[in-house]
Design a protein around this motif. Structure first.
Motif, PDB file in Angstrom:
ATOM      1  N   PHE A   1       0.828  -1.208   0.000  1.00 26.00           N
ATOM      2  CA  PHE A   1       0.000   0.000   0.000  1.00 26.00           C
ATOM      3  C   PHE A   1       0.862   1.258   0.000  1.00 26.00           C
ATOM      4  O   PHE A   1       0.581   2.213  -0.706  1.00 26.00           O
TER       5      PHE A   1
ATOM      6  N   GLU B   1      -2.000  -0.648  -4.855  1.00 27.73           N
ATOM      7  CA  GLU B   1      -3.267  -0.833  -4.155  1.00 27.73           C
ATOM      8  C   GLU B   1      -3.958  -2.147  -4.499  1.00 27.73           C
ATOM      9  O   GLU B   1      -4.530  -2.796  -3.619  1.00 27.73           O
TER      10      GLU B   1
ATOM     11  N   TRP C   1      -4.899   4.812   1.767  1.00 34.07           N
ATOM     12  CA  TRP C   1      -3.925   3.727   1.749  1.00 34.07           C
ATOM     13  C   TRP C   1      -2.870   3.862   2.843  1.00 34.07           C
ATOM     14  O   TRP C   1      -2.426   2.855   3.405  1.00 34.07           O
TER      15      TRP C   1
END
Length: 89
Positions: A20, A25, A68
């Motif tokens: 992340f 992602e 994230w």
């Protein structure tokens, strides 16, 4: 670390957090799902399963918001610490 399930999960959580942080992602989300799968059978062994479940709800909300870095922090720091203190050896 030994090769106990909790230690293996902790290593996976840290690896997922790294993905992340690096901007991967899709890979991070895939690994996050695997972390959830690995944690599920361990929940009965945790002294604080309710707290762990609450943290996972927060982490899912972070993922939904595409936050994230907050998710990576939770994966790398918050959840491993919580697992360490709540796991019955």
């Amino acid at each position: 670390m030994n090769n106990k399930p909790i230690d293996i999960l902790t290593m996976k959580l840290i690896s997922t957090a790294s993905k992340f942080r690096l901007g991967y992602e899709a890979d991070g989300s895939h690994d996050f799902a695997h972390c959830i799968d690995q944690l599920t059978p361990l929940l009965p062994e945790l002294t604080n399963a309710v707290t762990v479940a609450q943290l996972f709800r927060e982490m899912l909300a972070e993922q939904e918001r595409h936050d994230w870095l907050a998710l990576a922090d939770s994966l790398e720091y918050d959840l491993p610490l919580l697992l360490k203190v709540s796991f019955k050896p």
